[in-house]
Design a protein around this motif. Structure first.
Motif, PDB file in Angstrom:
ATOM      1  N   VAL A 166       0.635  -1.108  -0.110  1.00 54.83           N
ATOM      2  CA  VAL A 166       0.110   0.093  -0.070  1.00 54.83           C
ATOM      3  C   VAL A 166       0.970   1.133   0.252  1.00 54.83           C
ATOM      4  O   VAL A 166       1.514   1.653   1.066  1.00 54.83           O
ATOM      5  N   PRO A 167       1.024   2.008  -1.293  1.00 54.22           N
ATOM      6  CA  PRO A 167       1.791   3.120  -1.144  1.00 54.22           C
ATOM      7  C   PRO A 167       1.164   4.279  -0.601  1.00 54.22           C
ATOM      8  O   PRO A 167      -0.013   4.537  -0.832  1.00 54.22           O
ATOM      9  N   THR A 168       1.693   4.980   0.383  1.00 50.57           N
ATOM     10  CA  THR A 168       1.155   6.172   1.171  1.00 50.57           C
ATOM     11  C   THR A 168       2.502   6.714   1.903  1.00 50.57           C
ATOM     12  O   THR A 168       3.317   6.129   2.282  1.00 50.57           O
ATOM     13  N   PRO A 169       2.279   8.070   1.875  1.00 46.13           N
ATOM     14  CA  PRO A 169       3.235   8.752   2.661  1.00 46.13           C
ATOM     15  C   PRO A 169       3.353   8.573   4.008  1.00 46.13           C
ATOM     16  O   PRO A 169       4.374   8.857   4.778  1.00 46.13           O
ATOM     17  N   SER A 210       6.439   4.236   1.741  1.00 41.96           N
ATOM     18  CA  SER A 210       6.308   5.548   1.015  1.00 41.96           C
ATOM     19  C   SER A 210       7.778   5.731   0.154  1.00 41.96           C
ATOM     20  O   SER A 210       8.728   5.225   0.648  1.00 41.96           O
ATOM     21  N   ILE A 211       7.403   6.374  -0.857  1.00 35.46           N
ATOM     22  CA  ILE A 211       8.637   6.740  -1.721  1.00 35.46           C
ATOM     23  C   ILE A 211       9.296   8.307  -1.380  1.00 35.46           C
ATOM     24  O   ILE A 211      10.305   8.450  -2.005  1.00 35.46           O
ATOM     25  N   GLY A 212       8.941   8.644  -0.566  1.00 35.28           N
ATOM     26  CA  GLY A 212       9.666   9.843   0.051  1.00 35.28           C
ATOM     27  C   GLY A 212       8.663  10.879   0.991  1.00 35.28           C
ATOM     28  O   GLY A 212       7.753  10.705   0.892  1.00 35.28           O
ATOM     29  N   ASP A 213       9.530  11.761   1.421  1.00 39.20           N
ATOM     30  CA  ASP A 213       8.860  12.588   2.536  1.00 39.20           C
ATOM     31  C   ASP A 213       8.149  13.907   1.432  1.00 39.20           C
ATOM     32  O   ASP A 213       8.745  15.052   1.820  1.00 39.20           O
ATOM     33  N   TYR A 214       7.229  13.418   1.032  1.00 36.11           N
ATOM     34  CA  TYR A 214       6.454  14.385   0.343  1.00 36.11           C
ATOM     35  C   TYR A 214       5.139  13.891  -0.125  1.00 36.11           C
ATOM     36  O   TYR A 214       5.039  12.635  -0.031  1.00 36.11           O
ATOM     37  N   VAL A 215       4.366  14.657  -0.420  1.00 34.60           N
ATOM     38  CA  VAL A 215       2.822  14.135  -0.605  1.00 34.60           C
ATOM     39  C   VAL A 215       2.337  13.983  -2.128  1.00 34.60           C
ATOM     40  O   VAL A 215       2.240  15.022  -2.601  1.00 34.60           O
ATOM     41  N   LEU A 216       2.191  12.904  -2.634  1.00 41.21           N
ATOM     42  CA  LEU A 216       1.722  12.755  -4.149  1.00 41.21           C
ATOM     43  C   LEU A 216       0.203  12.834  -4.072  1.00 41.21           C
ATOM     44  O   LEU A 216      -0.383  12.634  -2.894  1.00 41.21           O
ATOM     45  N   ILE A 217      -0.312  12.895  -5.211  1.00 40.51           N
ATOM     46  CA  ILE A 217      -2.016  12.731  -5.120  1.00 40.51           C
ATOM     47  C   ILE A 217      -2.586  11.434  -5.016  1.00 40.51           C
ATOM     48  O   ILE A 217      -3.479  11.308  -4.381  1.00 40.51           O
TER      49      ILE A 217
HETATM   50  N1  ADE Z   1       0.835   8.469  -2.044  1.00 35.98           N
HETATM   51  C1  ADE Z   1       0.973   9.785  -1.887  1.00 35.98           C
HETATM   52  N2  ADE Z   1       2.144  10.173  -1.575  1.00 35.98           N
HETATM   53  C2  ADE Z   1       3.105   8.944  -1.556  1.00 35.98           C
HETATM   54  C3  ADE Z   1       4.292   8.818  -1.039  1.00 35.98           C
HETATM   55  N3  ADE Z   1       4.867   9.882  -0.798  1.00 35.98           N
HETATM   56  N4  ADE Z   1       4.780   7.808  -1.337  1.00 35.98           N
HETATM   57  C4  ADE Z   1       4.048   6.566  -1.475  1.00 35.98           C
HETATM   58  N5  ADE Z   1       2.691   6.786  -1.856  1.00 35.98           N
HETATM   59  C5  ADE Z   1       2.167   7.924  -1.787  1.00 35.98           C
END
Ligand code: ADE
Length: 288
Positions: free
Chosen positions: A117-120, A167-174
């Motif tokens: 589950v990709p999530t920040p 999470s792929i990094g300390d930023y928020v994608l949509i």
């Molecule tokens: N969905 C929104 N932001 C994300 C992030 N930084 N890494 C993984 N999933 C994301």
């Protein structure tokens, strides 16, 4: 390996068909199924989200849609049967056509699929995770959008599957789709047989805890800049030492915390420490 992705934007995953992953699909090393989450809705609006309990901005993705979607994709049942696997975008050497909608439940390794589950809010994605996940038979990515997925979906899934939030990094994608592209590429290139030259990822950045040093090709001199002399010496030990030092130099400049990690793990030799002492505080350069 088989990768399934559940998303409300299936077209976002199109890039998976190209380049390296496309080749892996073409050579039957990889199968990719992309599933539209809306196939699991039952209302005319095909709603996948609702307002959050407790108030606040944004919308939360509905558990009654996500729960059956994950179960069907894991088992290869329900609307998951209709998903047509991505075919390679590479026009040459097309392999035999795959049967659309063939059931794909049950992992060979007996552990069942790993749900990602990709999530920040997840654990930071690393090369170690990529290595570990490249050994899985089946990965299922659950792409959340908006403010996330109802927490009970994750809690319920953990009862039957292994689930990791990443999470792929300390930023928020949509949403999680771009993270899936990033993770899938990092993982699939480590699957044996995918990279032309198996040795090439043994020298990757992070593989030995350091960043990769600089690389050069012809011409030997370009715009007044010369390839470092040591690379023409023919002395393999000397070249290996120079490469190690270039890695140490770059890592110290760009990711000093990695040097400290390696030191803690006993990964730095006396010659490494001497070299680091010599350049500590000095400017980063590629000179030999
Ligand atoms: N969905 C929104 N932001 C994300 C992030 N930084 N890494 C993984 N999933 C994301």
């Amino acid at each position: 390996m088989r990768i399934d992705v559940v998303t409300i934007f299936p077209e976002y995953l199109e890039p998976l068909r190209h380049a390296l992953l496309g080749k892996a699909i073409e050579r039957n090393i990889l199968q990719v199924g992309v599933h539209n989450l809306r196939s699991w809705t039952h209302d005319v609006h095909q709603a996948v989200d609702d307002s959050p309990y407790g108030g606040g901005p944004g919308m939360v993705m509905k558990p009654e849609v996500w729960g059956p979607a994950l179960d069907d994709v894991a088992a290869g049942t329900g609307p998951a049967v209709e998903a047509v696997d991505l075919t390679s975008a590479i026009p040459h050497r097309m392999g035999p056509p795959k049967t659309p909608g063939a059931a794909h439940g049950g992992a060979v390794n007996g552990a069942g699929p790993l749900i990602l589950v990709p999530t920040p809010a997840g654990r930071p994605f690393t090369q170690d995770m990529a290595q570990r996940w490249s050994e899985e038979e089946r990965l299922i990515f659950a792409c959340g959008r908006y403010e996330g997925i109802d927490e009970r979906v994750i809690e319920d899934a953990r009862k039957r599957y292994r689930v990791e939030e990443v999470s792929i990094g300390d930023y928020v994608l949509i949403g999680g789709e771009v993270a899936v592209l990033v993770i899938a590429e990092a993982v699939v290139r480590l699957v044996p047989g995918v990279l032309g030259n198996q040795a090439s990822h043994q020298e990757d950045s992070f593989q030995d805890g350091l960043l990769e040093g600089p690389s050069y090709t012809k011409p030997r001199s370009w715009r007044g800049l010369d390839v470092p002399e040591v690379l023409f010496s023919g002395n393999h030990a000397k070249v290996a030492r120079w490469r190690r030092e270039q890695s140490l130099r770059r890592t110290l400049a760009n990711r000093p915390e990695l040097i400290e990690n390696l030191r803690q793990q006993g990964g730095l030799g006396a010659d490494d420490e001497d070299f680091l002492k010599g350049i500590q505080g000095g400017p980063a350069s590629n000179e030999n």
